[in-house]
Design a protein around this motif. Structure first.
Motif, PDB file in Angstrom:
ATOM      1  N   CYS A   1       0.810  -1.233   0.000  1.00 18.54           N
ATOM      2  CA  CYS A   1       0.000   0.000   0.000  1.00 18.54           C
ATOM      3  C   CYS A   1       0.837   1.273   0.000  1.00 18.54           C
ATOM      4  CB  CYS A   1      -0.980   0.010   1.164  1.00 18.54           C
ATOM      5  SG  CYS A   1      -0.216   0.118   2.792  1.00 18.54           S
ATOM      6  N   GLY A   2       2.116   1.188   0.324  1.00 18.94           N
ATOM      7  CA  GLY A   2       2.945   2.382   0.304  1.00 18.94           C
ATOM      8  C   GLY A   2       2.365   3.490   1.162  1.00 18.94           C
ATOM      9  N   THR A   3       2.198   4.661   0.570  1.00 13.21           N
ATOM     10  CA  THR A   3       1.697   5.815   1.307  1.00 13.21           C
ATOM     11  C   THR A   3       0.174   5.914   1.293  1.00 13.21           C
ATOM     12  OG1 THR A   3       1.906   7.273  -0.609  1.00 13.21           O
ATOM     13  CG2 THR A   3       3.828   7.106   0.857  1.00 13.21           C
ATOM     14  N   GLY A   4      -0.507   4.899   0.774  1.00 14.41           N
ATOM     15  CA  GLY A   4      -1.957   4.811   0.895  1.00 14.41           C
ATOM     16  C   GLY A   4      -2.788   5.479  -0.179  1.00 14.41           C
ATOM     17  N   GLU A   5      -2.186   5.871  -1.289  1.00 14.93           N
ATOM     18  CA  GLU A   5      -2.938   6.578  -2.333  1.00 14.93           C
ATOM     19  C   GLU A   5      -4.050   5.723  -2.950  1.00 14.93           C
ATOM     20  OE1 GLU A   5      -2.913   9.837  -3.383  1.00 14.93           O
ATOM     21  OE2 GLU A   5      -1.651  10.134  -1.627  1.00 14.93           O
ATOM     22  N   LEU A   6      -3.761   4.477  -3.290  1.00 19.95           N
ATOM     23  CA  LEU A   6      -4.805   3.614  -3.869  1.00 19.95           C
ATOM     24  C   LEU A   6      -5.848   3.263  -2.816  1.00 19.95           C
ATOM     25  CD1 LEU A   6      -6.112   1.980  -6.108  1.00 19.95           C
ATOM     26  CD2 LEU A   6      -4.406   0.178  -5.707  1.00 19.95           C
ATOM     27  N   LEU A   7      -5.430   3.031  -1.593  1.00 12.20           N
ATOM     28  CA  LEU A   7      -6.378   2.733  -0.510  1.00 12.20           C
ATOM     29  C   LEU A   7      -7.308   3.928  -0.282  1.00 12.20           C
ATOM     30  CD1 LEU A   7      -6.829   0.220   1.224  1.00 12.20           C
ATOM     31  CD2 LEU A   7      -5.484   1.312   3.009  1.00 12.20           C
ATOM     32  N   LEU A   8      -6.770   5.137  -0.406  1.00 13.62           N
ATOM     33  CA  LEU A   8      -7.583   6.345  -0.287  1.00 13.62           C
ATOM     34  C   LEU A   8      -8.639   6.392  -1.400  1.00 13.62           C
ATOM     35  CD1 LEU A   8      -7.965   8.985   1.317  1.00 13.62           C
ATOM     36  CD2 LEU A   8      -6.307  10.041  -0.236  1.00 13.62           C
ATOM     37  N   ALA A   9      -8.242   6.062  -2.624  1.00 18.49           N
ATOM     38  CA  ALA A   9      -9.197   6.023  -3.737  1.00 18.49           C
ATOM     39  C   ALA A   9     -10.263   4.951  -3.496  1.00 18.49           C
ATOM     40  CB  ALA A   9      -8.463   5.772  -5.052  1.00 18.49           C
TER      41      ALA A   9
ATOM     42  N   LEU B   1       5.855  -3.122   3.657  1.00 17.49           N
ATOM     43  CA  LEU B   1       7.090  -3.452   4.363  1.00 17.49           C
ATOM     44  C   LEU B   1       7.752  -2.221   4.983  1.00 17.49           C
ATOM     45  CD1 LEU B   1       8.906  -5.920   4.865  1.00 17.49           C
ATOM     46  CD2 LEU B   1      10.054  -5.428   2.703  1.00 17.49           C
ATOM     47  N   SER B   2       7.436  -1.039   4.462  1.00 14.94           N
ATOM     48  CA  SER B   2       8.119   0.188   4.875  1.00 14.94           C
ATOM     49  C   SER B   2       7.363   0.942   5.972  1.00 14.94           C
ATOM     50  CB  SER B   2       8.294   1.109   3.664  1.00 14.94           C
ATOM     51  OG  SER B   2       8.711   2.388   4.068  1.00 14.94           O
ATOM     52  N   ALA B   3       7.976   1.054   7.127  1.00 19.88           N
ATOM     53  CA  ALA B   3       7.387   1.824   8.232  1.00 19.88           C
ATOM     54  C   ALA B   3       7.251   3.293   7.841  1.00 19.88           C
ATOM     55  CB  ALA B   3       8.244   1.688   9.485  1.00 19.88           C
ATOM     56  N   HIS B   4       8.218   3.806   7.099  1.00 24.06           N
ATOM     57  CA  HIS B   4       8.188   5.207   6.675  1.00 24.06           C
ATOM     58  C   HIS B   4       6.993   5.479   5.753  1.00 24.06           C
ATOM     59  CE1 HIS B   4       9.657   9.170   5.639  1.00 24.06           C
ATOM     60  NE2 HIS B   4       9.581   8.857   4.362  1.00 24.06           N
ATOM     61  N   MET B   5       6.752   4.588   4.794  1.00 22.02           N
ATOM     62  CA  MET B   5       5.612   4.755   3.885  1.00 22.02           C
ATOM     63  C   MET B   5       4.304   4.655   4.666  1.00 22.02           C
ATOM     64  SD  MET B   5       6.676   4.933   0.563  1.00 22.02           S
ATOM     65  CE  MET B   5       6.409   3.864  -0.810  1.00 22.02           C
ATOM     66  N   LEU B   6       4.230   3.702   5.589  1.00 19.55           N
ATOM     67  CA  LEU B   6       3.003   3.530   6.377  1.00 19.55           C
ATOM     68  C   LEU B   6       2.728   4.737   7.267  1.00 19.55           C
ATOM     69  CD1 LEU B   6       3.253  -0.234   7.310  1.00 19.55           C
ATOM     70  CD2 LEU B   6       1.495   0.842   5.890  1.00 19.55           C
ATOM     71  N   GLU B   7       3.777   5.380   7.746  1.00 20.15           N
ATOM     72  CA  GLU B   7       3.596   6.599   8.546  1.00 20.15           C
ATOM     73  C   GLU B   7       2.855   7.654   7.717  1.00 20.15           C
ATOM     74  OE1 GLU B   7       6.564  10.020  10.257  1.00 20.15           O
ATOM     75  OE2 GLU B   7       7.219   7.929  10.455  1.00 20.15           O
ATOM     76  N   LYS B   8       3.236   7.785   6.456  1.00 24.59           N
ATOM     77  CA  LYS B   8       2.545   8.734   5.562  1.00 24.59           C
ATOM     78  C   LYS B   8       1.122   8.266   5.273  1.00 24.59           C
ATOM     79  CE  LYS B   8       6.521  10.789   3.426  1.00 24.59           C
ATOM     80  NZ  LYS B   8       6.382  12.155   3.018  1.00 24.59           N
ATOM     81  N   ALA B   9       0.937   6.964   5.123  1.00 22.44           N
ATOM     82  CA  ALA B   9      -0.408   6.425   4.876  1.00 22.44           C
ATOM     83  C   ALA B   9      -1.324   6.693   6.065  1.00 22.44           C
ATOM     84  CB  ALA B   9      -0.326   4.929   4.590  1.00 22.44           C
ATOM     85  N   ARG B  10      -0.801   6.564   7.265  1.00 19.76           N
ATOM     86  CA  ARG B  10      -1.612   6.779   8.477  1.00 19.76           C
ATOM     87  C   ARG B  10      -2.054   8.234   8.626  1.00 19.76           C
ATOM     88  NH1 ARG B  10       2.226   2.792  10.674  1.00 19.76           N
ATOM     89  NH2 ARG B  10       0.996   0.872  10.909  1.00 19.76           N
ATOM     90  N   ALA B  11      -1.361   9.148   7.979  1.00 22.11           N
ATOM     91  CA  ALA B  11      -1.712  10.569   8.062  1.00 22.11           C
ATOM     92  C   ALA B  11      -2.874  10.936   7.132  1.00 22.11           C
ATOM     93  CB  ALA B  11      -0.487  11.416   7.720  1.00 22.11           C
ATOM     94  N   LYS B  12      -3.279  10.029   6.271  1.00 25.53           N
ATOM     95  CA  LYS B  12      -4.362  10.320   5.321  1.00 25.53           C
ATOM     96  C   LYS B  12      -5.723  10.090   5.968  1.00 25.53           C
ATOM     97  CE  LYS B  12      -1.895   9.949   1.062  1.00 25.53           C
ATOM     98  NZ  LYS B  12      -0.550   9.505   1.213  1.00 25.53           N
ATOM     99  N   ASP B  13      -6.717  10.804   5.464  1.00 27.96           N
ATOM    100  CA  ASP B  13      -8.084  10.703   5.979  1.00 27.96           C
ATOM    101  C   ASP B  13      -8.906   9.786   5.085  1.00 27.96           C
ATOM    102  OD1 ASP B  13     -10.597  10.984   7.050  1.00 27.96           O
ATOM    103  OD2 ASP B  13     -10.798  13.118   6.553  1.00 27.96           O
ATOM    104  N   TYR B  14      -9.132   8.580   5.563  1.00 26.66           N
ATOM    105  CA  TYR B  14      -9.890   7.579   4.809  1.00 26.66           C
ATOM    106  C   TYR B  14     -11.388   7.659   5.114  1.00 26.66           C
ATOM    107  CZ  TYR B  14      -5.211   5.724   4.176  1.00 26.66           C
ATOM    108  OH  TYR B  14      -3.879   5.591   3.863  1.00 26.66           O
TER     109      TYR B  14
END
Length: 195
Positions: A38-46, A61-74
């Protein structure tokens, strides 16, 4: 993740692929969605916008990418898990829609990775999978016609990718180019198929 989230890159490349993936999902009404890689969550947001009632999960796998994903408003809680595609921490048949976009070239053990995606997809569930192909190498004679291996990545021909998906218990209902170097596979998990 900085380059991945760069607005122009999202709009011109990844965003277009995501739009085409979700357009292919047409009349689906999934209740439980997983994005693998999911990386930074762009597709999950869509996905959250297209299916506002669905439960959302993402694996990366990336904690850094998930940190950015967690900041998004789903619009609701999304379960974002740091984990490996070879051992996703989900029960068998947990999801009726699994999406995976432009990350499978990092899955050096394709049968194992897609076998796990098959395992967590419910019978009759869907997989929408976009992957980079083997590019211009497919026109040259030699072993790279099916797959090109470079350090930490493997670029598979559309035929090799489809074979992996079928081996993981999916029936590929549609495949086609969604970008100059990428294919989309629309798959259904076969009933009784084990991964």
């Amino acid at each position: 993740s900085r380059a991945y989230d760069w607005p122009v890159f999202q709009k011109v490349y990844y965003g277009r692929i995501h739009e085409k993936m979700l357009r292919r999902a047409g009349g689906l009404s999934p209740r439980r969605i997983l994005e693998v890689g999911c990386g930074t969550g762009e597709l999950l947001l869509a996905c959250s916008r297209k299916w506002p009632q669905a439960e959302l999960s993402g694996l990366d796998l990336s904690a850094h990418m998930l940190e950015k994903a967690r900041a998004k408003d789903y619009g609701r809680k999304a379960r974002l898990v740091e984990g490996n595609v070879y051992a996703p921490p989900f029960e068998d048949g947990s999801f009726d829609l699994v999406v995976n976009s432009i990350s499978s070239h990092f899955y050096e053990d394709g049968p194992r990775a897609f076998g796990e995606m098959g395992r967590v997809t419910a019978p009759g569930g869907r997989l929408l999978q976009a992957s980079l192909d083997n590019g211009f190498f497919r026109f040259l004679p030699g072993p790279w016609k099916e797959a090109v291996h470079v350090p930490s990545a493997v670029y598979r021909s559309p035929q090799a990718q489809q074979k992996l998906l079928e081996g993981a218990g999916f029936r590929v209902e549609h495949s086609g180019r969604v970008a100059a170097n990428a294919y989309l596979y629309e798959c259904v998990k076969r009933s009784g198929a084990t991964s």
